[in-house]
Design a protein around this motif. Structure first.
Motif, PDB file in Angstrom:
ATOM      1  N   UNK A   1       0.824  -1.221   0.000  1.00 35.09           N
ATOM      2  CA  UNK A   1       0.000   0.000   0.000  1.00 35.09           C
ATOM      3  C   UNK A   1       0.849   1.259   0.000  1.00 35.09           C
ATOM      4  N   UNK A   2       2.118   1.098   0.252  1.00 33.81           N
ATOM      5  CA  UNK A   2       3.015   2.240   0.233  1.00 33.81           C
ATOM      6  C   UNK A   2       4.245   1.815  -0.589  1.00 33.81           C
ATOM      7  N   UNK A   3       4.052   1.706  -1.929  1.00 34.31           N
ATOM      8  CA  UNK A   3       5.071   1.037  -2.742  1.00 34.31           C
ATOM      9  C   UNK A   3       6.439   1.717  -2.641  1.00 34.31           C
ATOM     10  N   UNK A   4       7.470   0.875  -2.532  1.00 37.34           N
ATOM     11  CA  UNK A   4       8.838   1.399  -2.493  1.00 37.34           C
ATOM     12  C   UNK A   4       9.366   1.413  -3.924  1.00 37.34           C
TER      13      UNK A   4
ATOM     14  N   UNK B   1       1.848  -5.438   6.397  1.00 28.74           N
ATOM     15  CA  UNK B   1       0.826  -4.669   7.106  1.00 28.74           C
ATOM     16  C   UNK B   1       0.083  -3.734   6.155  1.00 28.74           C
TER      17      UNK B   1
ATOM     18  N   UNK C   1       8.080  -3.612   7.809  1.00 25.09           N
ATOM     19  CA  UNK C   1       8.911  -2.548   8.378  1.00 25.09           C
ATOM     20  C   UNK C   1       9.232  -2.863   9.827  1.00 25.09           C
ATOM     21  N   UNK C   2       8.449  -3.786  10.422  1.00 22.19           N
ATOM     22  CA  UNK C   2       8.630  -4.078  11.847  1.00 22.19           C
ATOM     23  C   UNK C   2       8.824  -5.566  12.065  1.00 22.19           C
TER      24      UNK C   2
ATOM     25  N   UNK D   1      11.624  -4.301   5.182  1.00 21.36           N
ATOM     26  CA  UNK D   1      11.411  -3.557   3.933  1.00 21.36           C
ATOM     27  C   UNK D   1      12.559  -2.603   3.600  1.00 21.36           C
ATOM     28  N   UNK D   2      13.525  -2.423   4.499  1.00 23.47           N
ATOM     29  CA  UNK D   2      14.632  -1.548   4.122  1.00 23.47           C
ATOM     30  C   UNK D   2      15.939  -2.326   3.895  1.00 23.47           C
ATOM     31  N   UNK D   3      15.831  -3.584   3.519  1.00 17.70           N
ATOM     32  CA  UNK D   3      17.069  -4.338   3.263  1.00 17.70           C
ATOM     33  C   UNK D   3      17.758  -3.837   2.003  1.00 17.70           C
TER      34      UNK D   3
ATOM     35  N   UNK E   1       6.736   4.733  13.072  1.00 18.92           N
ATOM     36  CA  UNK E   1       6.517   3.941  11.867  1.00 18.92           C
ATOM     37  C   UNK E   1       6.700   4.827  10.635  1.00 18.92           C
TER      38      UNK E   1
ATOM     39  N   UNK F   1      10.306   5.685   9.973  1.00 17.97           N
ATOM     40  CA  UNK F   1      10.990   4.525   9.403  1.00 17.97           C
ATOM     41  C   UNK F   1      10.634   4.355   7.922  1.00 17.97           C
ATOM     42  N   UNK F   2       9.353   4.542   7.582  1.00 16.07           N
ATOM     43  CA  UNK F   2       8.931   4.412   6.187  1.00 16.07           C
ATOM     44  C   UNK F   2       9.673   5.428   5.319  1.00 16.07           C
TER      45      UNK F   2
ATOM     46  N   UNK G   1      13.323   4.559   5.020  1.00 17.02           N
ATOM     47  CA  UNK G   1      13.518   3.407   4.156  1.00 17.02           C
ATOM     48  C   UNK G   1      13.508   3.842   2.685  1.00 17.02           C
ATOM     49  N   UNK G   2      12.632   4.822   2.358  1.00 19.03           N
ATOM     50  CA  UNK G   2      12.603   5.331   0.979  1.00 19.03           C
ATOM     51  C   UNK G   2      13.885   6.101   0.667  1.00 19.03           C
TER      52      UNK G   2
ATOM     53  N   UNK H   1      16.764   5.696   2.074  1.00 15.42           N
ATOM     54  CA  UNK H   1      17.856   4.732   1.989  1.00 15.42           C
ATOM     55  C   UNK H   1      17.830   4.003   0.639  1.00 15.42           C
ATOM     56  N   UNK H   2      16.634   3.633   0.190  1.00 16.49           N
ATOM     57  CA  UNK H   2      16.505   2.941  -1.094  1.00 16.49           C
ATOM     58  C   UNK H   2      17.033   3.811  -2.232  1.00 16.49           C
TER      59      UNK H   2
ATOM     60  N   UNK I   1      20.830   4.250  -1.920  1.00 12.74           N
ATOM     61  CA  UNK I   1      21.512   3.021  -2.325  1.00 12.74           C
ATOM     62  C   UNK I   1      21.568   2.926  -3.847  1.00 12.74           C
TER      63      UNK I   1
ATOM     64  N   UNK J   1      -9.825   6.312   4.739  1.00 12.27           N
ATOM     65  CA  UNK J   1      -8.369   6.266   4.815  1.00 12.27           C
ATOM     66  C   UNK J   1      -7.690   7.626   4.850  1.00 12.27           C
TER      67      UNK J   1
END
Lengths: 201, 713
Positions: free
Chosen positions: A17-20, A64, A93-94, A117-119, B502, B505-506, B509-510, B512-513, B516, B658
């Motif tokens: 739902x929150x595409x990387x 999630x 993520x957790x 998700x951050x590998x 959370x 972190x999200x 993570x973006x 970092x992606x 990288x 939402x």
């Protein structure tokens, strides 16, 4: 990044739902011939997959989703109720917050990898690589390759059971859909291989 | 036949087993309890748990230091008279990981047909948690032999320690047969090489947990009796019986009438200030029986004094099906904070910490049955129920019962407060009256003045002291309300601190992606477009992160004081502060605040709410030729209601649920990061209000938010 570009044709399904974007892009660059489909709800992703189990696929599934929606684990169960052949990479993520009872549902399933998700991209690309080679050595993939190499055999009837007759295409579909017949034929073919091996044929 | 035997091998790798097993079974109490539950599932009528050689011993380690540890001869035996296992059961079920016959067959074999309570496939993990060696001695009825399987984990460890390359599946576990009486059946697990010391407290804690497996208010037929023996602790075949509760403030129970199709429900009688029962039609989840014991502060203190050092805790509601615990699965979690809250009783606390009833104030037993409540279905993980309409309705029903207790609790609190106030007033009147009487006597008998004057002075002093005390009490009450408000803010902060972590972190993570991607692929002319995209994405994510951090900081900076705010003036003030934006964007504003009224709330929170709604509307109006933002507010019975509308692009119906989630945005193209409405929502909730999206007052265009605040707060 030392990964040899892979020309294999297969499908990557990303359900998140929150595409990387970076996951999508890295996969696209590494596997230019792979088709990548993305879904932002677990339900739409699972429906898409279950609608056609005949494709060679690898699934990236987020763990999630929104509170009131189908969760990654539910989608996994829905898929597993129909097939055990599909390889699924669960992303979370957790990692540390996965409930123990959910962990129990995962331990018996060998077609799953669980990643944070951050590998680094090597990790998930490595998993795709590993499973591509695994998929290629699987009975259904060998059968598919045979059909591609021998198109004339595709629709010929190879087996009849009761009133039903099956072509190679039919047999492939039965195996991928893990029907009773598919499972039976898979087991029989493996037995045959072992028998031939033992009898040195 | 008794010399027959053979070898069994495990069907999985030990490292996976240990790694996962220790995650699943967190402590010894749970481990032992799981094994007892397995006995129930195996149709046993009695289980005996025996601790042998439990007293720890002191020995010397390799450095020559004294170390205390379990006695090497210590054993734990779990003996049941259930249906037992044969060699196939042990080989194909016990020694295979991740399989569970209980998953496929959740009901135990006839004639008992018990609903299985043990967790799936967990017995072997439980044994591993307790000790390194186990003998499984088991027999089915109408067979002539007992099967004895000898499992020794240490063999694997020993051979690994000498660097022998060995797979766990290579380890051989011997089994043999012992002659037996055909009529006997059951299983004995004899666990030895016990890992940890068992103290008396541990044994008693286990006893308490095990006593909860059977409902104290239902008689099981056939029964399930558990007993404990630990000779060294002077515990000999002590039967474990569910304890009945005493010393509660309220002892309430409701049930249902199958013939009349009625269900009792609890209601608080506002006139008589009592909790009464009322009959209603049976709900969709079926008839239920419920017993609730409520403990106020004094009763809690009494209860804790009676059960001091004991494992009996006031710990919320348990659900029993056909007399056997369904959920929570008698957790051995000593820390109440870590217990699950599947009915959502404690989740409500942050809405109103001081008036809601928490699971630490009640002990409840909810009895449901297979026949009466077939649609309350165990979830696969068996820690909860499937979240269907019936279960939702059952949860609501339970909360309704608690609401009756909450009204009683509020009444008692108010009563106590007003009693104190009345007593102060009475004391003041009495001392004044006394002083006046003395003065009158002096006036009539001036000769008495030298004698009575000191008494008059003393009475006046007392009167002044009572006045001071009353003032101090009033101030203390005010201080309490102030602290209550701060506490509520902090509680809500806790809620979104978790969400924000959370979110951070999200975002990271973006970032970092993207970073990288640069690090590993730059330079590459073919990927130029990707580099541009990722530099932009990193920049935007950093901006979002900044917003998140600003929001967190606003808590540190914002004054948590509540104050009286004149709404008409404040709403206009906030909208006026955006005048420049409105002018630049060409937005017309309409503010209609009926009457002048004052609300006691936190100013900064209120500003945050409106500012975020304004920012959201400005984005939604971006491409509209004619732009309006409208804010209407008025008092509606016991609520203060605000309608905040714009005629912008609107929010599709399917997205309304939402849009207030963190990081969810429908205005990403206009720079929306999914924070504004989330902030508004959490701020509103921390003021005990609610926000919803209703049909737009501009018809087919735009959005209308309805915000409600309860007036009493």
């Amino acid at each position: 990044m030392i990964i040899i570009m892979n020309n294999e044709k297969f499908e990557i399904v990303i359900i998140d739902d929150n595409p990387k974007e970076h996951i999508h892009d890295n996969l696209k660059i590494e596997y230019p011939n792979a088709q990548i489909c993305t879904f932002t709800t677990a339900k739409s992703g699972a429906d898409y997959i279950l609608n056609d189990l005949n494709k060679k696929r690898i699934v990236f599934l987020d763990y999630k989703f929104s509170a009131n929606e189908m969760q990654g684990l539910d989608a996994l169960k829905a898929i597993r109720s129909k097939t055990s052949l599909l390889y699924i990479i669960l992303m979370t993520a957790e990692l540390i917050n996965i409930k123990r009872e959910e962990l129990m549902d995962l331990i018996s399933d060998d077609g799953i990898s669980l990643i944070s998700s951050d590998v680094d991209s090597e990790v998930y690309i490595g998993l795709v690589e590993k499973n591509l080679s695994f998929m290629n050595s699987r009975l259904d993939s060998v059968l598919e390759q045979w059909i591609i190499d021998h198109p004339s055999d595709r629709s010929k009837t190879f087996l009849t059971e009761g009133t039903m007759s099956y072509s190679l295409n039919d047999i492939l579909s039965e195996i991928r859909n893990q029907t009773q017949f598919g499972k039976k034929i898979e087991r029989k073919l493996f037995k045959l291989i072992v028998h031939m091996l033992i009898n040195d044929k | 036949m008794s010399d027959n035997g053979g070898i069994l091998k495990w069907r999985f790798d030990v490292s996976t087993f240990r790694l996962i097993g220790r995650e699943l079974i967190t402590d010894r109490i749970t481990a032992l309890f799981e094994l007892v539950k397995n006995c129930y599932d195996a149709n046993s009528q009695s289980v005996e748990v025996v601790f042998e050689n439990i007293t720890p011993v002191i020995y010397k380690n390799i450095d020559g230091n004294d170390i205390i540890g379990p006695n090497p001869k210590c054993k734990i035996l779990i003996k049941d008279n259930g249906y037992g296992m044969n060699i196939d059961d042990v080989r194909d079920k016990w020694m295979v990981i991740g399989t569970s016959s209980k998953r496929k067959n959740p009901i135990s074999p006839a004639p008992y047909n018990r609903k299985c309570v043990g967790e799936k496939g967990i017995g072997r993990f439980a044994v591993d948690k307790l000790g390194d060696h186990v003998n499984i001695i088991t027999k089915k009825i109408n067979t002539n032999e007992w099967l004895n399987v000898n499992i020794d984990w240490t063999e694997y460890q020993r051979r690994q320690e000498v660097d022998e390359i060995i797979l766990f599946t290579d380890i051989e576990n011997r089994f043999s047969f012992i002659e037996g009486n055909p009529q006997d059946c059951g299983t004995i697990l004899e666990i030895s090489q016990i890992r940890e010391i068992w103290t008396k407290e541990d044994v008693l804690r286990f006893s308490k947990e095990a006593s909860r497996i059977v409902s104290p208010y239902i008689t099981l037929t056939p029964g399930f009796n558990i007993s404990i023996t630990a000779a060294e602790l002077d515990i000999r075949a002590k039967p474990i019986v569910p304890e009945k509760i005493s010393s509660s403030t309220l002892d309430l129970s409701i049930t249902f009438n199958k013939q009349n199709k009625t269900q009792e429900t609890l209601i608080f009688n506002e006139q008589k200030h009592t909790i009464n029962k009322k009959e209603i039609p049976i709900k969709k989840f079926g008839g239920i029986s419920l017993k609730i014991f409520y403990f106020d502060e004094n009763a809690r203190r009494n209860y804790n004094r009676i059960y001091k050092g004991d494992q009996n805790k006031i710990d919320g509601l348990k659900i029993y099906r056909d007399g056997i615990i369904t959920t929570p699965f008698a957790e051995a979690e000593a820390d109440q904070n870590k217990k699950r809250d599947i009915l959502g009783i404690d989740k409500r606390l942050w809405q109103d910490l001081f008036n809601k009833v928490s699971s630490r104030e009640i002990i409840g037993h909810l009895d449901i049955t297979k026949d009466e409540n077939p649609l309350i279905i165990d979830a696969t993980n068996r820690q909860d129920f499937i979240d269907n309409e019936e279960y939702k309705s059952l949860k609501e029903f339970i909360i309704e019962q608690l609401t009756a207790i909450e009204k009683y609790k509020i009444y008692r609190r108010e009563l106590r407060k007003s009693n104190v106030r009345i007593e102060f007033e009475k004391a003041l009147q009495d001392t004044d009256l006394f002083t006046e009487s003395l003065k009158l006597i002096i006036k009539e008998n001036p000769l008495l003045e030298p004698v009575l004057q000191p008494a008059v002075e003393q009475a006046e002093k007392t009167s002044s002291s009572v006045k001071k005390a009353e003032k101090i009490y009033q101030e203390a009450e005010k201080e309490f309300i102030r602290k209550e408000n701060i506490y509520l803010s902090l509680m809500s902060l806790q809620q979104y601190a978790a969400n924000l972590a959370h979110a951070v972190r999200t975002s990271l993570s973006k970032v970092k992606g993207g970073a990288e991607f640069f690090y590993k692929r730059y330079p590459n002319l073919l990927l130029e477009d990707y580099f541009i995209k990722y530099s932009k994405s990193i920049y935007l994510e950093m901006k979002t992160l900044n917003k998140v951090i600003d929001f967190m900081l606003s808590y540190a900076k914002s004054d948590l004081e509540f104050e009286d705010l004149e709404m008409n003036q404040l709403i206009k003030e906030i909208l006026n502060s955006n005048e420049v934006t409105f002018e630049t964007e060409g937005i017309e504003t309409v503010v209609e605040v009926k009457d002048k009224f004052v609300i006691h709330c936190n100013k900064q929170f209120f500003i945050d709410i409106l500012q975020n709604l304004i920012a959201n509307s400005v984005k939604a109006l971006k491409n509209k030729p004619y732009k309006i933002i409208k804010c209407t507010a008025y008092i509606e019975s016991d609520k203060f209601v605000i309608f905040f509308s714009d005629n912008g692009c609107g929010i599709p119906v399917d997205k309304r649920d939402r849009v207030m989630e963190l990081y969810y945005t429908t205005t990403a193209d206009e720079g929306g990061a999914g924070l504004g409405l989330y902030i508004a929502k959490t701020r509103i909730e921390s003021l005990k209000g609610a926000i919803s999206i209703i049909e737009s007052e501009f018809g087919d265009f735009g959005t209308t938010f309805k915000i409600e605040f309860p007036l009493k707060n």
